[in-house]
Design a protein around this motif. Structure first.
Motif, PDB file in Angstrom:
ATOM      1  N   ASP A 118      36.171  51.765  40.616  1.00 14.94           N
ATOM      2  CA  ASP A 118      35.258  50.625  40.455  1.00 14.94           C
ATOM      3  C   ASP A 118      35.997  49.365  40.018  1.00 14.94           C
ATOM      4  OD1 ASP A 118      35.807  52.081  38.043  1.00 14.94           O
ATOM      5  OD2 ASP A 118      34.309  50.880  37.009  1.00 14.94           O
ATOM      6  N   LEU A 119      37.315  49.463  39.823  1.00 10.78           N
ATOM      7  CA  LEU A 119      38.090  48.323  39.362  1.00 10.78           C
ATOM      8  C   LEU A 119      39.001  47.792  40.465  1.00 10.78           C
ATOM      9  CD1 LEU A 119      39.256  49.529  35.821  1.00 10.78           C
ATOM     10  CD2 LEU A 119      37.261  48.126  36.389  1.00 10.78           C
ATOM     11  N   ALA A 120      39.322  46.513  40.355  1.00 15.20           N
ATOM     12  CA  ALA A 120      40.325  45.874  41.204  1.00 15.20           C
ATOM     13  C   ALA A 120      41.403  45.292  40.293  1.00 15.20           C
ATOM     14  CB  ALA A 120      39.699  44.782  42.056  1.00 15.20           C
ATOM     15  N   MET A 121      42.549  44.958  40.860  1.00 10.41           N
ATOM     16  CA  MET A 121      43.606  44.346  40.065  1.00 10.41           C
ATOM     17  C   MET A 121      44.167  43.132  40.797  1.00 10.41           C
ATOM     18  SD  MET A 121      46.869  46.047  38.104  1.00 10.41           S
ATOM     19  CE  MET A 121      47.897  46.455  39.502  1.00 10.41           C
ATOM     20  N   LEU A 122      44.254  42.025  40.084  1.00  5.02           N
ATOM     21  CA  LEU A 122      44.843  40.805  40.617  1.00  5.02           C
ATOM     22  C   LEU A 122      46.098  40.485  39.829  1.00  5.02           C
ATOM     23  CD1 LEU A 122      41.641  38.580  41.008  1.00  5.02           C
ATOM     24  CD2 LEU A 122      42.901  39.741  42.827  1.00  5.02           C
ATOM     25  N   ALA A 123      47.169  40.132  40.518  1.00  5.53           N
ATOM     26  CA  ALA A 123      48.424  39.747  39.874  1.00  5.53           C
ATOM     27  C   ALA A 123      48.602  38.245  40.019  1.00  5.53           C
ATOM     28  CB  ALA A 123      49.593  40.494  40.502  1.00  5.53           C
ATOM     29  N   ILE A 124      48.660  37.541  38.897  1.00  2.00           N
ATOM     30  CA  ILE A 124      48.893  36.094  38.881  1.00  2.00           C
ATOM     31  C   ILE A 124      50.259  35.890  38.262  1.00  2.00           C
ATOM     32  CG2 ILE A 124      48.000  33.858  38.172  1.00  2.00           C
ATOM     33  CD1 ILE A 124      45.674  36.702  37.774  1.00  2.00           C
ATOM     34  N   GLN A 125      51.219  35.430  39.059  1.00  4.04           N
ATOM     35  CA  GLN A 125      52.610  35.429  38.643  1.00  4.04           C
ATOM     36  C   GLN A 125      53.231  34.036  38.763  1.00  4.04           C
ATOM     37  OE1 GLN A 125      54.404  38.825  37.893  1.00  4.04           O
ATOM     38  NE2 GLN A 125      52.250  38.835  37.343  1.00  4.04           N
ATOM     39  N   GLY A 126      54.152  33.737  37.847  1.00 11.06           N
ATOM     40  CA  GLY A 126      54.866  32.469  37.883  1.00 11.06           C
ATOM     41  C   GLY A 126      54.900  31.825  36.513  1.00 11.06           C
ATOM     42  N   ILE A 178      45.602  41.492  36.003  1.00 12.05           N
ATOM     43  CA  ILE A 178      44.254  41.575  35.438  1.00 12.05           C
ATOM     44  C   ILE A 178      43.455  42.621  36.188  1.00 12.05           C
ATOM     45  CG2 ILE A 178      42.106  40.327  34.994  1.00 12.05           C
ATOM     46  CD1 ILE A 178      43.737  37.784  34.695  1.00 12.05           C
ATOM     47  N   MET A 179      42.978  43.630  35.461  1.00 12.00           N
ATOM     48  CA  MET A 179      42.100  44.656  36.007  1.00 12.00           C
ATOM     49  C   MET A 179      40.673  44.304  35.623  1.00 12.00           C
ATOM     50  SD  MET A 179      44.679  47.719  34.967  1.00 12.00           S
ATOM     51  CE  MET A 179      46.010  46.680  34.331  1.00 12.00           C
ATOM     52  N   LEU A 180      39.808  44.224  36.618  1.00  9.47           N
ATOM     53  CA  LEU A 180      38.444  43.770  36.386  1.00  9.47           C
ATOM     54  C   LEU A 180      37.507  44.483  37.354  1.00  9.47           C
ATOM     55  CD1 LEU A 180      38.050  40.201  37.977  1.00  9.47           C
ATOM     56  CD2 LEU A 180      39.890  41.796  38.557  1.00  9.47           C
ATOM     57  N   PRO A 181      36.187  44.477  37.079  1.00  5.49           N
ATOM     58  CA  PRO A 181      35.261  45.111  38.003  1.00  5.49           C
ATOM     59  C   PRO A 181      35.456  44.588  39.422  1.00  5.49           C
ATOM     60  CG  PRO A 181      34.139  44.553  35.972  1.00  5.49           C
ATOM     61  CD  PRO A 181      35.515  43.948  35.879  1.00  5.49           C
ATOM     62  N   ALA A 182      35.494  45.496  40.388  1.00  6.36           N
ATOM     63  CA  ALA A 182      35.778  45.110  41.771  1.00  6.36           C
ATOM     64  C   ALA A 182      34.797  44.064  42.284  1.00  6.36           C
ATOM     65  CB  ALA A 182      35.761  46.349  42.660  1.00  6.36           C
ATOM     66  N   ALA A 183      33.545  44.141  41.841  1.00  9.37           N
ATOM     67  CA  ALA A 183      32.534  43.186  42.310  1.00  9.37           C
ATOM     68  C   ALA A 183      32.830  41.768  41.846  1.00  9.37           C
ATOM     69  CB  ALA A 183      31.156  43.615  41.825  1.00  9.37           C
TER      70      ALA A 183
END
Length: 299
Positions: free
Chosen positions: A79-87, A135-140
């Protein structure tokens, strides 16, 4: 769960010490090969394990097999997604788009640390050699937050850009630089193995101890091509008077303006070698397998 994970991982999760710390380690098979590399976060509810997406099914099956006979609750978070914000500006710009509590957490996080805020889990980790967040957050909620990031001028990056960054940083790619047939001792991952205490019996320990005693494992090094050309995976590396090896990952480095590579070569390899490119041999410099960090050359 503590006893199980100490048995499960080649590095001692108990060394994390306090909630929020993260650990890079490997899951091993009995022969000492790398089933997968992963990050483990110590949380107030237990351990959060992040594995490679492409090896998800086999990793879960392996964990379930290892958990047999232990009182362990293993829960996959589909149920989770992960976004990588890098820099270098990732944390500053990200904190401007989230709640005050999450912004405060982003400012407080130390490198290789992650904590929960509500149903989000924010970690100061990444796979680029740059500062940033995962950042791991609800997929929705992920599409909306991604749109906010893009609207704020944070550009999406494809796998090609990510692969260039991780190679410049000297970070392994599973399936290329190591896999189930490769020991962490031959993949520049020996530092992840916690040998103490001696009585600690992690999966693959006996095989690694035998390899360490034999001292016959090859090593993973960095290569720099000083001439024109591009180093690619599977090109042959020749070390005069010693033997041959193979490039595992290679590409052009925009930061160094040179072609670079990771290569598995004989342990006795010094600071010079040759690589075969389209039937011709080109001299390369052998360096520590980390070329760039935080945008700054290391070689």
């Amino acid at each position: 769960a503590t006893a199980y994970l100490q048995h499960l991982l080649a590095n001692d999760v108990a060394r994390l010490g306090e909630t929020g710390k993260a650990l890079y380690s490997a899951m091993l098979n009995e022969e000492g090969g790398v089933v997968d590399d992963l990050i483990v976060y110590l949380t107030e509810h237990g351990y959060r394990v992040v594995v490679n997406a492409s090896t998800r099914d086999k990793d879960i099956a392996w964990m379930q097999a290892q958990a047999a006979g232990f009182k362990v609750d293993l829960q996959e978070r589909g149920d989770l997604a992960m976004l990588a914000i890098q820099g270098p500006n990732a944390r500053v710009h990200s904190s401007e788009l989230v709640s005050p509590a999450r912004a405060a957490l982003i400012r407080e996080l130390k490198p290789f640390q992650g904590r929960a805020e509500g149903d989000w889990f924010i970690a100061r980790t990444g796979y680029t050699g740059e500062d940033g967040l995962e950042i791991m957050l609800p997929a929705a909620e992920a599409p909306g937050f991604l749109n906010e990031l893009v609207g704020a001028g944070i550009s999406p990056a494809g796998l090609g850009a990510r692969d260039t960054l991780r190679l410049e940083a000297g970070l392994n790619l599973y399936g290329q630089d190591m896999d189930e047939s490769v020991s962490p001792l031959a993949a520049n991952m020996g530092w992840t193995v916690a040998w103490e205490p001696v009585a600690r019996d992690f999966v693959g320990r006996r095989a690694l101890e035998a390899q360490k005693a034999a001292g016959d494992q090859p090593k993973l090094v960095g290569l720099v091509l000083e001439e024109r050309g591009v180093l690619r995976a599977h090109q042959v590396v020749r070390v005069a008077g010693i033997g041959e090896g193979e490039i595992t990952s290679g590409s052009f480095s925009p930061t160094l303006n040179k072609s670079i590579a990771l290569a598995r070569v004989p342990a006795a390899t010094g600071d010079r070698a040759e690589v075969e490119i389209r039937g011709k041999w080109y001299p390369v410099r052998v360096v520590q397998p980390s070329f760039v960090r935080h945008g700054k050359p290391l070689i």
